[in-house]
Scaffold this motif. Sequence first.
Motif, short mmCIF file in Angstrom:
data_model
loop_
_atom_site.label_atom_id
_atom_site.label_comp_id
_atom_site.label_asym_id
_atom_site.label_seq_id
_atom_site.Cartn_x
_atom_site.Cartn_y
_atom_site.Cartn_z
N GLU A 25 0.67 -1.16 -0.01
CA GLU A 25 0.01 0.00 0.07
C GLU A 25 0.80 1.32 -0.08
N LEU A 28 2.20 1.72 -3.46
CA LEU A 28 1.23 2.34 -4.36
C LEU A 28 0.68 3.69 -4.14
N LYS A 29 0.64 4.17 -2.73
CA LYS A 29 0.51 5.32 -2.39
C LYS A 29 1.60 6.28 -2.84
N LEU A 149 -1.08 -3.52 -10.10
CA LEU A 149 -2.04 -3.30 -9.08
C LEU A 149 -2.46 -1.81 -9.24
N LEU A 150 -1.46 -0.94 -9.53
CA LEU A 150 -1.84 0.48 -9.76
C LEU A 150 -2.60 0.96 -10.88
N ARG A 153 -6.37 -0.40 -9.77
CA ARG A 153 -6.95 0.51 -9.16
C ARG A 153 -7.28 1.57 -9.89
N GLU A 154 -6.47 2.27 -10.61
CA GLU A 154 -6.72 3.37 -11.48
C GLU A 154 -7.89 3.14 -12.51
N LYS A 157 -11.06 -0.23 -9.78
CA LYS A 157 -11.33 -1.45 -8.96
C LYS A 157 -10.17 -1.31 -7.69
N LYS A 158 -10.72 -0.55 -6.63
CA LYS A 158 -9.88 -0.24 -5.55
C LYS A 158 -9.78 -1.51 -4.43
N ASP A 159 -10.86 -2.20 -4.23
CA ASP A 159 -10.71 -3.12 -3.20
C ASP A 159 -10.86 -4.56 -4.10
N PHE A 160 -9.89 -5.48 -3.79
CA PHE A 160 -9.67 -6.68 -4.77
C PHE A 160 -10.47 -7.91 -4.11
#
Length: 319
Positions: A25, A28-29, A149-150, A153-154, A157-160
């Motif tokens: 996390e 990614l942040k 993953l990034l 998310r973009e 789809k934030k929560d897998f």
Amino acid sequence: MTKANVSLGGKDILDIASLSVDEIELILKTAAEMKKIMKRDIKKVPSLRGKAIVTLFYENSTRTRTSFELAGKYLGADVVNITTSSSSVAKGECLRDTILTLQSMNFDAIVMRHPMEGAAAYAAKISPAVVINAGDGAHAHPSQALLDLLTIREDGKKDFKGLKMAILGDILYSRVARSNIAAWTKLGADVHVAGPVTLMPHDIASLGVTVHDRIEDAIEGADVVDVLRIQLERQKKGLFPTTREYARIWGLNESRLKLAKPDVTLLHPGPMNRGLEISWDVGYCDNARIRDEVQNGVAIRMALEFLTLTGGKHIENID
Ligand code: CP
């Protein structure tokens, strides 16, 4: 929520298995913040001024090597590139001596791609520099999994948790497949794989995925589809009858992609064998995030270099 005390300072990035969810996390942040630097007119900050990074590639690369180099340069580091064909590796120098030679030059980070599984871990054992694995044989390609993953998310789809994510094709020889399976299962996704039995690891089910004999079953209702490159350079001959046969049975085409959710995120690590594992039109379709993956590759590699070389817990450190 990323815990405040997570730090990647001095950590070797060898595979996804050795990263915690909090560390993922944080990466990614940080990469999301790095994208803001990439969009500036002047894409340079002094965060890594005075740091020296070497990219050491024993295999060909366009995306990974270039983006690690660009990432270091955007952050103000000195970056040197070594490829085997133009180095003393071509004269027979062994990996140990090459790493020790780089060590004598005081590099802070070694970004390494090698055809042998475990080569990056070996380099990390003998070198005090941070080692970032840019791909070791069929084992791991952690920065590819992180950029995927990034990208997912973009794409909203934030929560897998509960997402159906399909990986298609040459699983056996794919370090991308292993790294994405590790990342996606760690984050709670429902991971499905499909490919020829000759290109499927015998212990695949132990990785916590569902294995399908038909590509259609893996794609049906999928939120994410990741098509793997056929690793022709790694394979023994005869693992599938012909490339035409492979495309017919295992290739992703428009009608097969329609089985997935309408908002499916379509990934491919590149380079694509168009007309083989993916049809020409699908590679360019609206759901394809293949060029976003490349852009996010620069941001993720900026984040990895920044976090490992500065220990920066907070993105405020970047300028
Ligand atoms: N995805 C990937 O690793 O591409 P390159 O081989 O071009 O670096």
